[in-house]
Design a protein around this motif. Structure first.
Motif, PDB file in Angstrom:
ATOM      1  N   ASP A 143       0.812  -1.216   0.000  1.00  0.00           N
ATOM      2  CA  ASP A 143       0.000   0.000   0.000  1.00  0.00           C
ATOM      3  C   ASP A 143       0.845   1.265   0.000  1.00  0.00           C
ATOM      4  N   ASP A 144       1.961   1.271   0.725  1.00  0.00           N
ATOM      5  CA  ASP A 144       2.822   2.455   0.749  1.00  0.00           C
ATOM      6  C   ASP A 144       3.406   2.729  -0.635  1.00  0.00           C
ATOM      7  N   LEU A 145       3.806   1.675  -1.303  1.00  0.00           N
ATOM      8  CA  LEU A 145       4.345   1.809  -2.650  1.00  0.00           C
ATOM      9  C   LEU A 145       3.291   2.389  -3.586  1.00  0.00           C
ATOM     10  N   TRP A 146       2.071   1.853  -3.519  1.00  0.00           N
ATOM     11  CA  TRP A 146       1.021   2.320  -4.421  1.00  0.00           C
ATOM     12  C   TRP A 146       0.511   3.695  -4.049  1.00  0.00           C
ATOM     13  N   SER A 147       0.570   4.041  -2.775  1.00  0.00           N
ATOM     14  CA  SER A 147       0.219   5.397  -2.368  1.00  0.00           C
ATOM     15  C   SER A 147       1.212   6.385  -2.978  1.00  0.00           C
ATOM     16  N   ALA A 148       2.487   6.018  -2.960  1.00  0.00           N
ATOM     17  CA  ALA A 148       3.528   6.888  -3.515  1.00  0.00           C
ATOM     18  C   ALA A 148       3.396   7.007  -5.027  1.00  0.00           C
ATOM     19  N   ILE A 149       3.166   5.912  -5.692  1.00  0.00           N
ATOM     20  CA  ILE A 149       3.125   5.920  -7.156  1.00  0.00           C
ATOM     21  C   ILE A 149       1.757   6.370  -7.679  1.00  0.00           C
ATOM     22  N   GLY A 150       0.769   6.436  -6.800  1.00  0.00           N
ATOM     23  CA  GLY A 150      -0.573   6.821  -7.202  1.00  0.00           C
ATOM     24  C   GLY A 150      -0.722   8.289  -7.570  1.00  0.00           C
ATOM     25  N   ASP A 151       0.204   9.117  -7.144  1.00  0.00           N
ATOM     26  CA  ASP A 151       0.111  10.549  -7.425  1.00  0.00           C
ATOM     27  C   ASP A 151       0.642  10.850  -8.826  1.00  0.00           C
ATOM     28  N   PRO A 152      -0.126  11.564  -9.659  1.00  0.00           N
ATOM     29  CA  PRO A 152       0.316  11.821 -11.037  1.00  0.00           C
ATOM     30  C   PRO A 152       1.614  12.625 -11.119  1.00  0.00           C
ATOM     31  N   THR A 153       1.817  13.551 -10.210  1.00  0.00           N
ATOM     32  CA  THR A 153       3.066  14.324 -10.236  1.00  0.00           C
ATOM     33  C   THR A 153       4.258  13.424  -9.960  1.00  0.00           C
ATOM     34  N   ARG A 154       4.108  12.529  -9.008  1.00  0.00           N
ATOM     35  CA  ARG A 154       5.214  11.608  -8.700  1.00  0.00           C
ATOM     36  C   ARG A 154       5.470  10.665  -9.869  1.00  0.00           C
ATOM     37  N   ARG A 155       4.417  10.224 -10.560  1.00  0.00           N
ATOM     38  CA  ARG A 155       4.634   9.375 -11.737  1.00  0.00           C
ATOM     39  C   ARG A 155       5.385  10.135 -12.822  1.00  0.00           C
ATOM     40  N   ARG A 156       5.031  11.398 -13.011  1.00  0.00           N
ATOM     41  CA  ARG A 156       5.757  12.209 -14.003  1.00  0.00           C
ATOM     42  C   ARG A 156       7.213  12.396 -13.584  1.00  0.00           C
ATOM     43  N   MET A 157       7.455  12.537 -12.280  1.00  0.00           N
ATOM     44  CA  MET A 157       8.832  12.664 -11.796  1.00  0.00           C
ATOM     45  C   MET A 157       9.616  11.391 -12.085  1.00  0.00           C
ATOM     46  N   ILE A 158       8.993  10.249 -11.890  1.00  0.00           N
ATOM     47  CA  ILE A 158       9.651   8.975 -12.204  1.00  0.00           C
ATOM     48  C   ILE A 158       9.963   8.921 -13.693  1.00  0.00           C
TER      49      ILE A 158
ATOM     50  N   VAL B 112       8.718  19.466  -5.484  1.00  0.00           N
ATOM     51  CA  VAL B 112       9.484  18.324  -5.994  1.00  0.00           C
ATOM     52  C   VAL B 112      10.231  17.651  -4.854  1.00  0.00           C
ATOM     53  N   THR B 113      10.843  18.442  -3.988  1.00  0.00           N
ATOM     54  CA  THR B 113      11.586  17.894  -2.843  1.00  0.00           C
ATOM     55  C   THR B 113      10.676  17.050  -1.960  1.00  0.00           C
ATOM     56  N   LYS B 114       9.468  17.540  -1.700  1.00  0.00           N
ATOM     57  CA  LYS B 114       8.513  16.777  -0.873  1.00  0.00           C
ATOM     58  C   LYS B 114       8.097  15.484  -1.569  1.00  0.00           C
ATOM     59  N   HIS B 115       7.836  15.558  -2.862  1.00  0.00           N
ATOM     60  CA  HIS B 115       7.458  14.349  -3.607  1.00  0.00           C
ATOM     61  C   HIS B 115       8.616  13.352  -3.646  1.00  0.00           C
ATOM     62  N   LEU B 116       9.828  13.846  -3.805  1.00  0.00           N
ATOM     63  CA  LEU B 116      10.993  12.953  -3.809  1.00  0.00           C
ATOM     64  C   LEU B 116      11.140  12.238  -2.469  1.00  0.00           C
ATOM     65  N   ALA B 117      10.822  12.920  -1.383  1.00  0.00           N
ATOM     66  CA  ALA B 117      10.892  12.292  -0.058  1.00  0.00           C
ATOM     67  C   ALA B 117       9.902  11.127   0.031  1.00  0.00           C
ATOM     68  N   VAL B 118       8.708  11.308  -0.513  1.00  0.00           N
ATOM     69  CA  VAL B 118       7.708  10.234  -0.512  1.00  0.00           C
ATOM     70  C   VAL B 118       8.200   9.063  -1.357  1.00  0.00           C
ATOM     71  N   LEU B 119       8.721   9.370  -2.546  1.00  0.00           N
ATOM     72  CA  LEU B 119       9.235   8.316  -3.428  1.00  0.00           C
ATOM     73  C   LEU B 119      10.413   7.593  -2.791  1.00  0.00           C
TER      74      LEU B 119
ATOM     75  N   ALA C  43       6.833  -2.896  -8.403  1.00  0.00           N
ATOM     76  CA  ALA C  43       5.560  -2.214  -8.609  1.00  0.00           C
ATOM     77  C   ALA C  43       4.869  -2.731  -9.866  1.00  0.00           C
ATOM     78  N   VAL C  44       5.628  -2.924 -10.924  1.00  0.00           N
ATOM     79  CA  VAL C  44       5.067  -3.442 -12.177  1.00  0.00           C
ATOM     80  C   VAL C  44       4.507  -4.849 -11.952  1.00  0.00           C
ATOM     81  N   ALA C  45       5.238  -5.676 -11.212  1.00  0.00           N
ATOM     82  CA  ALA C  45       4.767  -7.038 -10.927  1.00  0.00           C
ATOM     83  C   ALA C  45       3.471  -7.003 -10.121  1.00  0.00           C
ATOM     84  N   GLN C  46       3.394  -6.082  -9.170  1.00  0.00           N
ATOM     85  CA  GLN C  46       2.171  -5.963  -8.376  1.00  0.00           C
ATOM     86  C   GLN C  46       1.003  -5.529  -9.256  1.00  0.00           C
ATOM     87  N   LEU C  47       1.250  -4.580 -10.142  1.00  0.00           N
ATOM     88  CA  LEU C  47       0.190  -4.112 -11.036  1.00  0.00           C
ATOM     89  C   LEU C  47      -0.279  -5.246 -11.935  1.00  0.00           C
TER      90      LEU C  47
END
Length: 114
Positions: A7-22, A47-54, A81-85
């Protein structure tokens, strides 16, 4: 497939800004908060805050270079994450097949009563 969902992984990757950062980090290989913010419509502080979450989710790793931190995607965690998806997708595909089968059986039963 029985890959547990993190859940923590998906919470982090669930945000569109964080996905764009990745996406930016994957395209560039690495980046700083400054270089990432230049590529996205968000402030360096955001960005710094999002990077901390990632980072907490293990999706990015950083190294100190002088006064800056250089971030890169942790490809092993991204693969997880890809395997979980994929696992979740397979579960939903199976559920949808069962629903379709039930709906077809109900329709057949209605047609035989006519």
């Amino acid at each position: 497939m029985s890959t547990a969902v993190d859940d923590d992984l998906w919470s982090a990757i669930g945000d569109p800004t964080r996905r764009r950062m990745i996406d930016v980090l994957l395209a560039e290989g690495q980046g700083t908060a400054t270089t990432i913010s230049a590529r996205l419509p968000v402030t360096r502080q955001a960005v710094t805050k999002h990077l901390a979450v990632l980072d907490r989710a293990g999706l990015v790793r950083s190294t100190a270079v002088g006064r800056e931190r250089h971030y890169h995607v942790d490809e092993e965690q991204l693969a997880r994450a890809v395997a979980q998806l994929q696992s979740v997708g397979e579960l939903w595909d199976a559920r949808l097949r069962r629903i379709k089968s039930l709906a077809e059986a109900i329709q057949r039963a209605k047609n035989t009563k006519k």
